[in-house]
Design a protein around this motif. Structure first.
Motif, PDB file in Angstrom:
ATOM      1  N   PRO A 133       0.837  -1.206   0.000  1.00  0.00           N
ATOM      2  CA  PRO A 133       0.000   0.000   0.000  1.00  0.00           C
ATOM      3  C   PRO A 133       0.872   1.257   0.000  1.00  0.00           C
ATOM      4  N   ASP A 134       0.290   2.378  -0.362  1.00  0.00           N
ATOM      5  CA  ASP A 134       1.058   3.619  -0.462  1.00  0.00           C
ATOM      6  C   ASP A 134       1.714   3.997   0.855  1.00  0.00           C
ATOM      7  N   ASP A 135       1.003   3.792   1.977  1.00  0.00           N
ATOM      8  CA  ASP A 135       1.585   4.147   3.282  1.00  0.00           C
ATOM      9  C   ASP A 135       2.817   3.308   3.583  1.00  0.00           C
ATOM     10  N   ASP A 136       2.723   1.998   3.369  1.00  0.00           N
ATOM     11  CA  ASP A 136       3.872   1.129   3.608  1.00  0.00           C
ATOM     12  C   ASP A 136       5.007   1.430   2.628  1.00  0.00           C
ATOM     13  N   GLN A 137       4.650   1.792   1.404  1.00  0.00           N
ATOM     14  CA  GLN A 137       5.654   2.156   0.414  1.00  0.00           C
ATOM     15  C   GLN A 137       6.487   3.339   0.898  1.00  0.00           C
ATOM     16  N   SER A 138       5.803   4.332   1.479  1.00  0.00           N
ATOM     17  CA  SER A 138       6.502   5.517   1.990  1.00  0.00           C
ATOM     18  C   SER A 138       7.375   5.177   3.187  1.00  0.00           C
ATOM     19  N   LYS A 139       6.893   4.303   4.067  1.00  0.00           N
ATOM     20  CA  LYS A 139       7.661   3.929   5.255  1.00  0.00           C
ATOM     21  C   LYS A 139       8.947   3.193   4.869  1.00  0.00           C
ATOM     22  N   GLN A 142      11.384   5.638   3.370  1.00  0.00           N
ATOM     23  CA  GLN A 142      12.004   6.455   4.424  1.00  0.00           C
ATOM     24  C   GLN A 142      13.068   5.656   5.170  1.00  0.00           C
ATOM     25  N   LYS A 161      10.061   0.968  -7.189  1.00  0.00           N
ATOM     26  CA  LYS A 161       9.086   0.673  -6.140  1.00  0.00           C
ATOM     27  C   LYS A 161       9.586  -0.453  -5.246  1.00  0.00           C
TER      28      LYS A 161
END
Length: 421
Positions: A133-139, A142, A161
């Motif tokens: 998901p987008d949130d996990d992708q960002s984490k 980071q 990705k």
């Protein structure tokens, strides 16, 4: 005949003197040569077999993996990459590159995705991937930025990705696995050719290839196996002769550049370890009672074995160091030979940065030394197969000695003298 020799010599000299121009041109078109990457690429395993004189095309091999939910999936390794024409923005020139891609397989109503990992702790291995998901992708991105490394444990980066990765149980037919099968087939054909000769022609003396193989077999059996094992030679000869020819064929195939050669089998510690383990099992399963007596209660002064079991500890360690020596000796010698030849070849591209004159000199020196090292490697291939068989026979002989037999002591001394020589 003389004209033919002159023509061959002229062609070789023309190739040598034209090589600097090709090297200089290839170096300008690309971004230089990554010596480490090239070396480990040639020495390592792979899911495809390189087509001769091409780093783009591969002979596809079957990929067989077990997914996270326990399903077995198989597909061709050709699906792991696609050939694309890539244009260099600096020079404007195009060239073909094998670009990795995601393999999607449908089975029992489920979709499975696989990729050959590059930015992952499972480098150059097939992994099953799951979108994030987008949130996990960002984490994950980071976390990679915080540690200043694109490799994040449990994830693989592909096409910009991150995906969650799962390393499946992998029984794929890789280049090394196929080379093992080919080596076993060749050894079987060699042995069966001798069997067929005596089945058809009786005890008549063989000639040509069969005669050469009989000479080698007689040499290994009479001078190595029988010399070390004495009366037990016939019992262990099939195993030791198989080890000798199997190692010899793997060594020689590794020196051939094109298919079916090119696989660095005996330079792979996994393969030499299995061979050493086989010797370990034979030595410790088929030994005499005196062997274990000498390990747990050796004939040394009492204070060396009781109350502190000093000698017992040394003897038990020796059980494992002997096969370890077999493994490391074969692996290190064959790996070293391959690395020297590859390094000598890469010197041509390294010196390309210093101009045509330096490149021309390096071409001549590298070719001459590479030919010399390849000729030496052929000799080393025989020597390493011989030494492995000799040491194995000696270890087995030591496990059958009664500690008092003059014949066993004499055989052991002969074997030791042969090793030192």
């Amino acid at each position: 005949m003389n004209n033919r020799r002159i023509s061959i010599l002229a062609a070789i000299l023309a190739l040598v003197f034209m090589m600097p121009q090709f090297v200089m041109a290839s170096d300008k078109d690309g971004e230089g040569v990554n010596v480490k990457e090239v070396m480990f690429h040639h020495l390592g395993d792979g899911y495809g077999w390189e087509v001769p004189f091409s780093h783009v095309y591969r002979i596809p091999l079957p990929v067989i993996v077990k997914t996270e939910d326990g399903k077995w999936i198989s597909f061709s390794s050709a699906r792991l990459s696609k050939i694309e024409e890539v244009t260099d923005s600096a020079t404007g020139k195009s060239k073909l590159e094998a670009e990795p891609q995601i393999v999607t397989v449908e089975k029992d109503g489920n979709t499975y995705n696989f990729v050959l990992a590059h930015v992952s702790k499972h480098n150059n291995k097939i992994v099953q991937i799951f979108p994030l998901p987008d949130d996990d992708q960002s984490k994950v991105a980071q976390a990679a930025s915080a540690q200043n490394d694109d490799v994040v444990d449990g994830y693989v980066k592909f096409d910009g990705k991150y995906y969650r990765e799962y390393r499946p149980f992998d029984i794929s037919i890789t280049k090394n696995v196929l080379a093992l099968f080919l080596s076993a087939i060749i050894v079987t054909l060699i042995v069966m050719s001798i069997v067929r000769h005596y089945a058809k022609k009786g005890m008549t003396a063989p000639r040509k290839g069969v005669g050469l193989m009989e000479m080698i077999i007689d040499f290994v059996y009479s001078d190595v196996i029988k010399g070390a094992l004495g009366a037990n030679a016939r019992k262990y000869a099939p195993f030791l002769l198989t080890c000798f020819f199997f190692i010899l064929i793997m060594n020689l195939l590794g020196l051939i550049v094109i298919f079916p050669g090119g696989a660095n089998l005996t330079g792979n510690v996994s393969i030499t370890l299995v061979l050493a383990l086989l010797v370990f099992v034979v030595t410790n399963v088929t030994n005499s009672k005196h062997y274990w007596k000498e390990i747990f209660w050796p004939d040394v002064p009492l204070f060396l074995k009781f109350p502190l079991p000093i000698m017992q500890f040394i003897e038990i360690v020796g059980i494992f160091t002997k096969p370890a020596a077999l493994c490391v000796r074969l692996f290190a010698n064959m790996m070293g030979g391959h690395m020297i030849v590859i390094t000598l070849t890469l010197l041509i591209f390294i010196f390309a940065a210093f101009g045509a004159e330096a490149t021309g000199a390096s071409v001549i020196i590298s070719i001459l030394f590479s030919i010399f090292m390849l000729a030496l490697d052929i000799l080393v291939s025989f020597i390493q197969a011989f030494v492995f068989t000799l040491l194995s026979a000696l270890f087995i002989s030591m496990s059958h000695g009664d500690g008092h037999s003059h014949d066993n002591i004499e055989d052991g001394e002969k074997a030791q003298e042969a090793i030192e020589a």
